[in-house]
Design an enzyme around this catalytic site. Structure first.
Site, PDB file in Angstrom:
ATOM      1  N   SER A   5       0.276  83.617 130.398  1.00 59.71           N
ATOM      2  CA  SER A   5       1.654  83.136 130.445  1.00 59.71           C
ATOM      3  C   SER A   5       1.680  81.604 130.472  1.00 59.71           C
ATOM      4  O   SER A   5       1.069  80.945 129.627  1.00 59.71           O
ATOM      5  CB  SER A   5       2.355  83.743 131.668  1.00 59.71           C
ATOM      6  OG  SER A   5       3.735  83.483 131.664  1.00 59.71           O
TER       7      SER A   5
ATOM      8  N   ASP B  18       5.724  91.696 123.959  1.00 56.13           N
ATOM      9  CA  ASP B  18       5.774  90.684 125.013  1.00 56.13           C
ATOM     10  C   ASP B  18       6.735  89.562 124.595  1.00 56.13           C
ATOM     11  O   ASP B  18       6.604  88.975 123.529  1.00 56.13           O
ATOM     12  CB  ASP B  18       4.362  90.134 125.240  1.00 56.13           C
ATOM     13  CG  ASP B  18       4.279  89.168 126.417  1.00 56.13           C
ATOM     14  OD1 ASP B  18       5.334  88.767 126.945  1.00 56.13           O
ATOM     15  OD2 ASP B  18       3.152  88.805 126.792  1.00 56.13           O
TER      16      ASP B  18
ATOM     17  N   HIS C  46       4.818  91.804 129.358  1.00 52.98           N
ATOM     18  CA  HIS C  46       4.125  90.560 129.680  1.00 52.98           C
ATOM     19  C   HIS C  46       3.148  90.719 130.839  1.00 52.98           C
ATOM     20  O   HIS C  46       2.337  89.835 131.101  1.00 52.98           O
ATOM     21  CB  HIS C  46       5.166  89.492 130.011  1.00 52.98           C
ATOM     22  CG  HIS C  46       4.614  88.123 130.188  1.00 52.98           C
ATOM     23  ND1 HIS C  46       3.895  87.468 129.207  1.00 52.98           N
ATOM     24  CD2 HIS C  46       4.652  87.256 131.249  1.00 52.98           C
ATOM     25  CE1 HIS C  46       3.539  86.276 129.629  1.00 52.98           C
ATOM     26  NE2 HIS C  46       3.970  86.126 130.870  1.00 52.98           N
TER      27      HIS C  46
END
Length: 479
Positions: A304, A368, A461
Site C-alpha cells: 500500500s 484492489d 487490498h
C-alpha cells in the site's frame, strides 16, 4: 524551477465545491499551482478542466474531508478494536477462553507495544512464518517464490510495533534485526512513517531488507494521503505525489519551498532529531550496512502506502547520484502500491531500475482499489511503471504492463465490482477447505472481506490476499 499542484481539501467550502463542479469557478480555492521561488500563484485555466476532471477532484476532496472529520472516531475505534482482539488472542482466541480465564482469575491483559500485541492487520492474517523457507540463498533468485513470500511477509510485518518485529525476525525467521524507525511525516505532523531494516545474517550478510509500513486501517491521515492528487515537479524525476514526499520527510505543502530545500540541502533536515525523516535516516543506515557487509545486496519492499515509499526511496537515491548504493540494489517488490509519479518518472525509473536488469516488481491482486489511484489520465498524469504481476481472484498470475481497468471508477464498473466482492466472501469462507488449514481465514478477515460490499476494492487490498498470491499463485498466459 519546480512546478507544483496542490488539491486543497481543508480551506474550501461546500459552496465553493458546488460552483467549481458546476461552472469551474473559484479554481484557486480548490487547486493551487505555481513555481517554487515565484510570487505568482495561479490556478489552471477553467477550460482545461473537463466535467470529469472536476468530478474527480471534488470526490477526492469530499472523501478527504469525510475521512478527516472521522479522524478521532477512527483512531479511538481502532484502539478499542485492537485491544479487544488482543484480549481474545491472549486468552485462548475466543470468548469462551476469555470468560474461562476471567472466572478462574487467570485473565491475561494485553500490553500495548509488547512483543505479543498484534495490530489489526496482524489479527486479519495471523501467519508470521515464512513459507517453505529453506535457505538464505533462495532469496537470491528475483523470480523465486521465496523472495516474493519474504517480501510480502516483511511488508505485512511492518504494520506491527517494534517489539513484535524484532521478535519475529530474530526468533521465528532466525535472521538479524537491525532497527525499527518511527520517522517524521510532514503531512501528518508526527512521527508516523514507520520502517524497519533487517539482514539475513548478523555477519557477512547476503541480504539487507528495508520494509516500509503501509496504510493503517484506522489512520485517517494515511487514507487522505492515498486519495490525494497533489504533486511536486522535480526536474530530473518528473511530477511526484506530494503526500509520499511528505511521508518520506522531504518537505511540506504548507511551505512548498521546503521540498526543494530538503532535496538539495539534506544536512539541515537529517540532523534535526525532533523531525528525523525516513529517507535520510534509512539512507544513512543503509550506507553503513553496505560497508559492514561488502557482499550484501539490498531489497526494498512495502504494501500500500509502504509500496509507494519503497519505490520512491531508490528514485531519490538516483536523484542524489548514490551510484555505489544503487548498484547493490537487488530488488524493489511492492504490493497494492498506488501510483507515485508521471510519465517522466516512468521513463526515468524504466531506464535506471528496470533496464538492463529488471529490479522492480509490482504485485496487484484482482480489483484492489489502491493501485488504481491516483488517476492515470490527461489531467492527473499519474503512471505506473515496471513489471506488473497481476493475480485474478483464483490466484492465476500474469505479467503485464498495467493491471486491467486501470481507472475503474464509473457506472459500468459497479455491477462487476459488487459481484466480485460477493465472490471474495464465498471464496474466503472456503479457503481452508480448499487449500488447507494454513489458509483458513480468521473471523476478523471474514468481517473485513464483507466490507467489500460497502466499498468494493478495499477488502481486496488486504495483505492476506497478497500472501496467498505469493504462496498459491499459478502462472498462466491467459485467464
Amino acid at each position: 524551477m519546480e512546478d507544483y499542484l496542490i488539491v486543497r481539501s481543508d480551506t474550501v467550502s461546500l459552496a465553493d465545491l458546488a460552483r467549481f463542479l458546476t461552472y469551474g469557478e473559484r479554481v484557486e480555492k480548490v487547486i493551487e499551482t505555481g513555481r517554487v521561488g515565484s510570487l505568482e500563484q495561479r490556478g489552471p485555466a477553467v477550460s482545461a478542466l473537463s466535467q470529469d476532471h472536476r468530478w474527480v477532484i471534488v470526490v477526492s476532496i469530499v472523501a478527504r474531508r469525510i475521512i478527516t472529520f472521522l479522524r478521532k472516531p477512527m483512531e479511538l475505534y481502532g484502539l478499542v478494536v485492537e485491544f479487544f482482539l488482543n484480549l481474545l488472542y491472549l486468552n485462548g482466541g475466543g470468548l469462551v477462553g476469555l470468560i474461562r480465564n476471567l472466572l478462574t482469575g487467570k485473565i491475561v491483559m494485553p500490553e500495548r507495544g509488547s512483543s505479543s500485541y498484534l495490530s489489526f492487520i496482524g489479527h486479519i492474517d495471523t501467519r508470521l512464518d515464512l513459507h517453505n523457507f529453506q535457505s538464505q540463498s533462495a532469496l537470491r533468485e528475483l523470480e523465486g517464490r521465496a523472495l516474493l513470500d519474504f517480501c510480502i511477509m516483511a511488508s505485512k510485518l511492518a504494520y506491527e510495533n517494534a517489539n513484535v518485529v524484532e521478535d519475529v525476525v530474530t526468533n521465528r525467521w532466525k535472521m538479524h534485526f537491525v532497527e525499527f524507525y518511527s520517522c517524521w511525516n510532514e503531512y501528518q505532523k508526527e512521527r508516523s512513517t514507520q520502517v524497519f531494516i533487517m539482514c539475513d545474517k548478523q555477519k557477512n550478510a547476503d541480504i539487507i531488507l528495508i520494509s516500509f509500513r503501509g496504510t493503517e486501517p484506522f489512520d485517517a491521515d494515511d487514507w487522505c494521503t492515498d486519495f490525494d492528487y497533489s504533486w511536486y515537479h522535480i526536474p530530473q524525476l518528473g511530477k511526484i505525489h506530494m503526500g509520499f514526499l511528505e511521508a518520506l520527510g522531504l518537505g511540506t505543502r504548507d511551505q512548498i519551498s521546503t521540498v526543494q530545500l530538503s532535496l538539495q540541502d539534506p544536512k539541515s533536515f537529517s540532523e534535526n532529531r525532533n523531525k528525523r525523516n525516513a529517507y535520510y535516516t534509512v539512507r544513512n543506515k543503509l550506507r553503513s550496512l553496505l560497508k559492514v557487509h561488502p557482499n550484501a545486496k539490498f531489497i526494498v519492499t512495502g504494501h500500500s502506502l509502504g509500496g509507494a515509499l519503497a519505490i520512491l526511496f531508490p528514485a531519490i537515491l538516483l536523484l542524489h547520484e548514490e551510484t555505489e548504493v544503487v548498484e547493490r540494489l537487488l530488488a524493489v517488490s511492492t504490493f497494492g502500491q498506488p501510483r507515485v509519479g508521471d510519465a517522466q518518472l516512468e521513463r526515468f525509473m524504466e531506464a535506471h531500475v528496470c533496464h538492463p536488469v529488471e529490479k522492480y516488481l509490482r504485485v496487484v491482486y484482482c480489483n484492489d482499489l489502491i493501485p488504481r489511484i491516483p488517476y492515470d489520465d490527461r489531467m492527473f498524469l499519474y503512471k505506473h511503471f515496471g513489471v506488473c504481476r497481476y493475480y485474478n481472484s483464483l490466484f492465476i498470475e500474469k505479467e503485464m504492463k498495467e493491471e486491467p481497468d486501470r481507472n475503474f471508477f464509473g457506472v459500468k464498473y459497479i455491477i462487476p465490482l459488487y459481484l466480485t466482492a460477493v465472490w471474495e466472501i464465498i471464496k474466503g469462507l472456503a479457503m481452508g477447505c480448499i487449500f488447507g488449514s494454513e489458509y483458513k481465514e480468521t473471523w476478523v478477515a471474514t468481517f473485513f472481506t464483507i466490507l467489500g460490499l460497502v466499498m468494493p476494492g478495499i477488502s481486496a487490498h488486504c495483505p492476506t490476499n497478497y500472501v496467498n498470491c505469493a504462496r498459491l499463485g499459478k502462472k498462466s498466459s491467459r485467464f
